[in-house]
Design an enzyme around this catalytic site. Structure first.
Site, PDB file in Angstrom:
ATOM      1  N   GLU A  58     -17.599   1.891-114.252  1.00 25.95           N
ATOM      2  CA  GLU A  58     -17.875   3.010-115.161  1.00 25.95           C
ATOM      3  C   GLU A  58     -16.755   3.141-116.197  1.00 25.95           C
ATOM      4  O   GLU A  58     -16.999   3.362-117.391  1.00 25.95           O
ATOM      5  CB  GLU A  58     -17.985   4.335-114.388  1.00 25.95           C
ATOM      6  CG  GLU A  58     -19.096   4.419-113.361  1.00 25.95           C
ATOM      7  CD  GLU A  58     -18.641   4.002-111.960  1.00 25.95           C
ATOM      8  OE1 GLU A  58     -17.920   2.989-111.866  1.00 25.95           O
ATOM      9  OE2 GLU A  58     -19.016   4.667-110.983  1.00 25.95           O
ATOM     10  N   TRP A 176     -20.401 -35.880 -89.145  1.00 29.93           N
ATOM     11  CA  TRP A 176     -21.003 -34.743 -89.816  1.00 29.93           C
ATOM     12  C   TRP A 176     -22.489 -34.777 -89.531  1.00 29.93           C
ATOM     13  O   TRP A 176     -23.124 -35.790 -89.791  1.00 29.93           O
ATOM     14  CB  TRP A 176     -20.765 -34.797 -91.333  1.00 29.93           C
ATOM     15  CG  TRP A 176     -19.322 -34.690 -91.685  1.00 29.93           C
ATOM     16  CD1 TRP A 176     -18.515 -35.692 -92.133  1.00 29.93           C
ATOM     17  CD2 TRP A 176     -18.507 -33.513 -91.633  1.00 29.93           C
ATOM     18  NE1 TRP A 176     -17.252 -35.215 -92.377  1.00 29.93           N
ATOM     19  CE2 TRP A 176     -17.229 -33.877 -92.076  1.00 29.93           C
ATOM     20  CE3 TRP A 176     -18.739 -32.188 -91.258  1.00 29.93           C
ATOM     21  CZ2 TRP A 176     -16.182 -32.969 -92.144  1.00 29.93           C
ATOM     22  CZ3 TRP A 176     -17.696 -31.295 -91.338  1.00 29.93           C
ATOM     23  CH2 TRP A 176     -16.434 -31.696 -91.777  1.00 29.93           C
TER      24      TRP A 176
END
Ligand SMILES: NC(=O)c1ccc[n+]([C@@H]2O[C@H](COP(=O)([O-])OP(=O)(O)OC[C@H]3O[C@@H](n4cnc5c(N)ncnc54)[C@H](OP(=O)(O)O)[C@@H]3O)[C@@H](O)[C@H]2O)c1
Length: 367
Positions: A58, A176
């Protein structure tokens, strides 16, 4: 309210939300907030909260709008604050700038605000409309809202697994399971959470760094569940970014070694099986300002979260193959009947260069 005004409100709130998301991973434990100021000539100011301790959305938008703020509407996704924090409160600034109407998304449940911001604006003669795109506004700040309302972070369970659900082979091998594109996605996930959690089993087996790599982002805090403080002294996670949770009173010399490495060491009472009660860990993390937690495993830790139903979202990357008997997602978590299964509402199922990426939310959460 006319249909045209309603549509205009939604359009400008979408702008405010899109600005707010620019603070992803940078403003926590604060909420992500965006603001747009609109007068007869159109948008005259905009801003977003870009870093913890920095100016509020703001304040930035009002500064940009200057004199054009007089008589304008200020759009903001969260109720403006009325208290002094790291920066001065927004409500007096809005009033002094001459804003005629505040169009907001949701109330800020922080006990220091919680409707007082709206009340003060109304008392000063500013028109206030709230609830504009309320659901979307809740969604972007679900971590912040979870910490304030439920006293625990928003919890995402993440795993890489074979099609038959193995996170690792019986030998322990897990690197992996998925391809490099999936792993990059996982790093983006890390960047969007305040903290990553693993158990000591993963630290001992993989010696992970748990940092954000290959993509732009900042490193989340690291949380290790380690009842007996077994984390080896040379582990790569051991630095001032790391929090270790262990059992009260156990192995003081090991605990001191970990504290000596700069880690924040927490002691909790164990549950019946001698493990750390995940609900207490979550409560402690929330008290330290952690809005969102990515639980990266391994299988036993994920099992505890599933067993307790203490999660909000899942993000699982599947490798396109079967790995046979291994350490499955949720080891140590057994059911007698399918009726007790932990339900997920699928969000998206995507292919990532041959892997399958499944995201969903806990079925116990409202849609
Ligand atoms: N594919 C993937 O996504 C992925 C991810 C992470 C790990 N992994 C693999 O998983 C394997 C390690 O498995 P793991 O199950 O031993 O790892 P883990 O879940 O990371 O660690 C388990 C240990 O955490 C401690 N712990 C403390 N509180 C707990 C709680 N509430 N619930 C469960 N555990 C708690 C216990 O330590 P104490 O034994 O001291 O009581 C427990 O043995 C490795 O092979 C690793 O490569 C795979």
């Amino acid at each position: 309210m006319s249909k045209i005004l309603k549509e205009m409100d939604k359009r400008h709130m979408r702008m405010a939300l899109s600005l707010a998301t620019r603070g992803t991973g940078k403003v926590s434990p604060n909420p992500m907030v965006g603001c747009v100021i609109v007068g007869p000539e159109g948008v005259s100011g905009w801003g977003y909260h870009s870093e913890f301790g920095g100016p509020h959305a703001e304040a930035r938008a009002l500064e940009m709008a200057g004199e054009n703020a007089v008589g304008a509407t200020l759009y903001v996704n969260l109720e403006p604050c009325l208290h002094f924090g790291k920066t001065p409160p927004c409500v007096p600034r809005i009033i002094n700038a001459g804003i005629a109407r505040v169009a907001a998304g949701i109330i800020d449940p922080d006990p220091r605000v919680n409707g007082r911001g709206f009340e003060a604006l109304r008392s000063a003669g500013v028109q206030v409309s709230d609830g504009i795109l309320g659901e979307e506004c809740r969604k972007i700040n679900r971590g912040f809202l979870s910490r304030i309302e439920r006293k625990r972070p928003w919890v995402t369970l993440k795993a890489a697994a074979s099609l038959d659900g193995d996170m690792a082979l019986c030998s322990g091998q897990s690197k992996w399971l998925t391809n490099s594109m999936s792993r990059n996605r996982a790093h983006i996930l890390r960047d969007s959470h305040d903290a990553i959690m693993v158990g000591v089993g993963t630290v001992m087996h993989d010696d992970p760094r748990l940092t954000v790599r290959n993509v732009t982002g900042r490193d989340p805090r690291v949380v290790v569940l380690d009842p007996a403080f077994r984390t080896p002294a040379g582990s790569r996670v051991l630095n001032s970014n790391c929090m270790i949770y262990g059992l009260s009173g156990s192995f003081p010399e090991r605990k001191n070694m970990l504290a000596g490495k700069g880690c924040l060491v927490h002691e909790l009472d164990g549950d019946v099986s001698g493990l750390l009660p995940v609900s207490c860990v979550l409560e402690s993390l929330a008290a330290q300002g952690v809005n969102s937690l990515l639980v990266e495993g391994g299988p036993k830790v994920l099992g505890s979260f599933l067993k307790e139903r203490l999660f909000d979202a899942v993000s699982i990357f599947f490798f396109p193959g079967f790995a046979g008997e291994g350490k499955t997602i949720g080891s140590g978590f057994r059911l007698e009947s399918l009726a007790e299964a932990v339900g997920i509402r699928f969000g998206s199922v995507r292919s990532v260069d041959g892997d399958l990426w499944v995201e969903g939310t806990n079925i116990c959460l409202p849609d």
